[in-house]
Design an enzyme around this catalytic site. Sequence first.
Site, PDB file in Angstrom:
ATOM      1  N   ASP A  63      65.124  -6.705  38.312  1.00 23.05           N
ATOM      2  CA  ASP A  63      64.950  -8.133  38.096  1.00 23.05           C
ATOM      3  C   ASP A  63      64.140  -8.308  36.801  1.00 23.05           C
ATOM      4  O   ASP A  63      64.708  -8.236  35.714  1.00 23.05           O
ATOM      5  CB  ASP A  63      64.222  -8.659  39.349  1.00 23.05           C
ATOM      6  CG  ASP A  63      64.114 -10.155  39.409  1.00 23.05           C
ATOM      7  OD1 ASP A  63      65.159 -10.819  39.401  1.00 23.05           O
ATOM      8  OD2 ASP A  63      62.986 -10.666  39.475  1.00 23.05           O
TER       9      ASP A  63
ATOM     10  N   LYS B 223      61.106  -0.217  49.847  1.00 20.61           N
ATOM     11  CA  LYS B 223      62.053   0.087  50.899  1.00 20.61           C
ATOM     12  C   LYS B 223      63.491  -0.160  50.459  1.00 20.61           C
ATOM     13  O   LYS B 223      64.421   0.456  50.945  1.00 20.61           O
ATOM     14  CB  LYS B 223      61.761  -0.798  52.124  1.00 20.61           C
ATOM     15  CG  LYS B 223      60.422  -0.565  52.733  1.00 20.61           C
ATOM     16  CD  LYS B 223      60.176  -1.595  53.856  1.00 20.61           C
ATOM     17  CE  LYS B 223      58.737  -1.511  54.326  1.00 20.61           C
ATOM     18  NZ  LYS B 223      58.371  -2.694  55.122  1.00 20.61           N
TER      19      LYS B 223
END
Length: 182
Positions: free
Chosen positions: A105, A45
């Site tokens: 990340d 999302k």
Amino acid sequence: MRDMVNDIERVLVSKEEIAEMVKRLGKQISDDYRGQPLVVLGVLKGGFVFMADLVRAIDTPLELDFIAVSSYGASTKSSGVVQLRKDSDIPLTGKHVLIVEDIIDSGLTLTYLKEMLEARNPLSVKIATAFDKPERRKVPLHVDYSGIVIPDEYVVGYGLDYDSEMRNIPDLCVLKRSVYEK
Ligand code: IMP
Ligand code: MG
């Protein structure tokens, strides 16, 4: 429920700085893909805010769709396991693909997605991310369009969540450590 004011440590990247970054990447992407068939795939999302801004900063024709992968859930640490939850049915043969992600990340999500999409024989697969935490990388990953490099801190806002909330904050903010270190 999270407290959108008191759970925030500070603004890390303001919405004005984000808007400038989007303009810069949009121009670069427009120049690079001009005259070529382009499919832009947003990663749900978290990528939805950046996706909406970025496609409007691109002035060449494109098709778009969304794909969804498993998220961190209620934690601030990656499980390292990537799961595809929603796929795109746009045929990619003979087209360039640009994946649009909120933040990179460990690099595991994008490594997995890039490989999956490359198997569909597109002309190319490239990556655009709003934010990047290179210090946290677990696998080497080439980022084609990198918005803003940030330090190793857990951030929320501009699409990014903590425990499914805070995606609607317009700036990129650092979450107070006390919120997740209990
Ligand atoms: P990676 O596979 O470790 O590169 O993880 C990327 C995904 O982890 C992103 O798409 C985000 O959904 C999530 N993520 C990584 N860092 C943060 C953060 O600081 N705040 C919120 N979500 C994050
Ligand atoms: Mg994400």
